[in-house]
Design a protein around this motif. Sequence first.
Motif, PDB file in Angstrom:
ATOM      1  N   SER A   1       0.822  -1.202   0.000  1.00 47.39           N
ATOM      2  CA  SER A   1       0.000   0.000   0.000  1.00 47.39           C
ATOM      3  C   SER A   1       0.861   1.259   0.000  1.00 47.39           C
ATOM      4  O   SER A   1       1.916   1.317   0.635  1.00 47.39           O
ATOM      5  CB  SER A   1      -0.922  -0.005   1.218  1.00 47.39           C
ATOM      6  N   ILE A   2       0.387   2.257  -0.725  1.00 43.64           N
ATOM      7  CA  ILE A   2       1.116   3.523  -0.812  1.00 43.64           C
ATOM      8  C   ILE A   2       1.043   4.276   0.510  1.00 43.64           C
ATOM      9  O   ILE A   2       2.010   4.904   0.933  1.00 43.64           O
ATOM     10  CB  ILE A   2       0.545   4.379  -1.961  1.00 43.64           C
TER      11      ILE A   2
ATOM     12  N   SER B   1      -4.687  -2.244 -17.428  1.00 43.27           N
ATOM     13  CA  SER B   1      -4.858  -0.847 -17.038  1.00 43.27           C
ATOM     14  C   SER B   1      -4.473   0.090 -18.180  1.00 43.27           C
ATOM     15  O   SER B   1      -5.106   1.126 -18.380  1.00 43.27           O
ATOM     16  CB  SER B   1      -4.007  -0.531 -15.797  1.00 43.27           C
TER      17      SER B   1
ATOM     18  N   ILE C   1      -3.905   4.093 -16.503  1.00 51.32           N
ATOM     19  CA  ILE C   1      -2.516   4.490 -16.251  1.00 51.32           C
ATOM     20  C   ILE C   1      -1.847   4.769 -17.585  1.00 51.32           C
ATOM     21  O   ILE C   1      -2.400   4.474 -18.651  1.00 51.32           O
ATOM     22  CB  ILE C   1      -1.725   3.407 -15.489  1.00 51.32           C
TER      23      ILE C   1
ATOM     24  N   THR D   1       4.020   4.770 -16.073  1.00 51.66           N
ATOM     25  CA  THR D   1       3.700   4.340 -14.714  1.00 51.66           C
ATOM     26  C   THR D   1       4.408   3.029 -14.399  1.00 51.66           C
ATOM     27  O   THR D   1       4.562   2.162 -15.251  1.00 51.66           O
ATOM     28  CB  THR D   1       2.178   4.151 -14.548  1.00 51.66           C
TER      29      THR D   1
ATOM     30  N   TYR E   1       2.472  -0.506  -9.976  1.00 48.76           N
ATOM     31  CA  TYR E   1       1.531   0.497  -9.463  1.00 48.76           C
ATOM     32  C   TYR E   1       0.123  -0.056  -9.356  1.00 48.76           C
ATOM     33  O   TYR E   1      -0.627   0.294  -8.443  1.00 48.76           O
ATOM     34  CB  TYR E   1       1.538   1.740 -10.351  1.00 48.76           C
ATOM     35  N   THR E   2      -0.248  -0.930 -10.315  1.00 51.66           N
ATOM     36  CA  THR E   2      -1.596  -1.498 -10.266  1.00 51.66           C
ATOM     37  C   THR E   2      -1.809  -2.302  -8.995  1.00 51.66           C
ATOM     38  O   THR E   2      -2.879  -2.257  -8.388  1.00 51.66           O
ATOM     39  CB  THR E   2      -1.842  -2.392 -11.490  1.00 51.66           C
TER      40      THR E   2
ATOM     41  N   GLN F   1      -0.047  -1.796  -6.185  1.00 50.43           N
ATOM     42  CA  GLN F   1       0.023  -0.837  -5.089  1.00 50.43           C
ATOM     43  C   GLN F   1      -1.300  -0.102  -4.911  1.00 50.43           C
ATOM     44  O   GLN F   1      -1.773   0.065  -3.778  1.00 50.43           O
ATOM     45  CB  GLN F   1       1.144   0.176  -5.353  1.00 50.43           C
ATOM     46  N   SER F   2      -1.885   0.318  -6.017  1.00 50.61           N
ATOM     47  CA  SER F   2      -3.143   1.054  -5.932  1.00 50.61           C
ATOM     48  C   SER F   2      -4.271   0.168  -5.431  1.00 50.61           C
ATOM     49  O   SER F   2      -5.144   0.611  -4.660  1.00 50.61           O
ATOM     50  CB  SER F   2      -3.512   1.641  -7.295  1.00 50.61           C
ATOM     51  N   ARG F   3      -4.241  -1.097  -5.834  1.00 56.74           N
ATOM     52  CA  ARG F   3      -5.276  -2.032  -5.376  1.00 56.74           C
ATOM     53  C   ARG F   3      -5.129  -2.286  -3.876  1.00 56.74           C
ATOM     54  O   ARG F   3      -6.123  -2.271  -3.136  1.00 56.74           O
ATOM     55  CB  ARG F   3      -5.154  -3.345  -6.150  1.00 56.74           C
TER      56      ARG F   3
ATOM     57  N   ASP G   1      -3.681  -0.267  -1.791  1.00 53.41           N
ATOM     58  CA  ASP G   1      -3.939   1.007  -1.119  1.00 53.41           C
ATOM     59  C   ASP G   1      -5.440   1.234  -0.937  1.00 53.41           C
ATOM     60  O   ASP G   1      -5.895   1.667   0.130  1.00 53.41           O
ATOM     61  CB  ASP G   1      -3.332   2.150  -1.920  1.00 53.41           C
ATOM     62  N   PHE G   2      -6.207   0.919  -1.972  1.00 52.22           N
ATOM     63  CA  PHE G   2      -7.662   1.080  -1.873  1.00 52.22           C
ATOM     64  C   PHE G   2      -8.243   0.143  -0.812  1.00 52.22           C
ATOM     65  O   PHE G   2      -9.083   0.543  -0.001  1.00 52.22           O
ATOM     66  CB  PHE G   2      -8.317   0.802  -3.226  1.00 52.22           C
TER      67      PHE G   2
END
Length: 426
Positions: free
Chosen positions: A84-85, A267, A273, A277, A281-282, A284-286, A288-289
């Motif tokens: 997670s970010i 993505s 994205i 990118t 990142y995909t 990380q963003s998942r 993070d959400f």
Amino acid sequence: MSIIYSTFTSITNKINDEFHKSFLFTVVFSILEFVENQWVNSYFKKLYPNEDFLNFLNKNRILKYHIFNPLIVLFLFALFLLLSINSPSASLTITLIIGFLSFFIGSAILPRYILNNNVENVIKFDKNDIYSIGFCIVLISIAFFFVSVATVGGIPLLKPSIRYLLKPMFTMPVFLIIPGTCLIASAYLKDYQNKTITRSQVRFRFLFLLAMNCTFLLLLGYRTPLLAAFLVLIIIGFYGNIISLWEVVVGAILGVGAIIGIGYYRSLGELTITSSTSPIYTLQSRADFTLHVLNLLDFIGGNFGVTHGKLLAGAIPGSDLGPRMMVGKLIAWRTEVTVTPTLIGQMVADFGKVGVAIGMCFLGFILGVGFKVMRITQNYFYIGIYSLILTYTILGIETGILDIQVLLYFAIAIFIYLISIVKSKN
């Protein structure tokens, strides 16, 4: 209970026998037998690395004996959180510490005090019964696959837009192919243990089962169930000495790479994205959400929860909202979306930090008992059932254990383990 089991297995055995006698299945199995023989005697198979390939991995005791120990759940959960970010809140950090400690106690400490005597008294199952049950379950799942495709008028993989038209009442039975595959693979493992078939033959059959899962699950456009099929077969194969440690490690690396690659290019295609990118990142963003969702659920749930069991009860068919839709309503008042709450999301929303402590300890205990029974008995069935519940626990790190069929798998495992514990005391 034995009468119900006897009646059920006699029906499944009869169905299995009738299908195997049919012309269609006689042809199919004759073709598979021919391909299997070609595989076993193939020259190219000799070019494949043997068990001693990357032998340095076997020197690591943790990898060699405990790679699929229940504690892998904590390792992967921590890894998911680290992706997670952003960081968890102070309150969620406390909740996570409680959950991790409770799971450790349940999986690594409490099982030490049970099943130390008369382990040979655990329930034994007939291999033919297990195969027949698995075969019938797979038949049901394949039948519902064609029903699902017929109801939407096409194959979701080829027409992604119709994937959202799939009805859960038809797609959920398709996912039964995973426990069905697990039971069939366990029966093949028993044949291998009895030296009825060779290692090459059982490896080919595992590959065929995997290919069958890939075919039906990919055509529906689902990735998580496909990952479940991979994990189940890998864990059974590893503890059944069918696949080597290096294959597990290399397979895991390739699997992670595939997940990153598929997510990245998907993505890019959806224009979410740009090519500049980072590929991870995909992920990380998942992560993070999902962590953001968990932060909100922890804030709402507090110490004693807010929904008091309604979230878990939402998994029951016929409920107005499914559990993941209820999560969407809790955090955003949107009932038209499904939101994954992680492994502890439902626990903290239903019963707060207290629920996390009890729930994670109980979950760890189930896996700890399953791991102990499997390691001591080396029984094909207990290898299979442990592989199934560990697989769905690992996948539940993000999605939660909230599907009714998955809850049913755990209920069956708990029932069998409880009977085994009682019998071991006699």
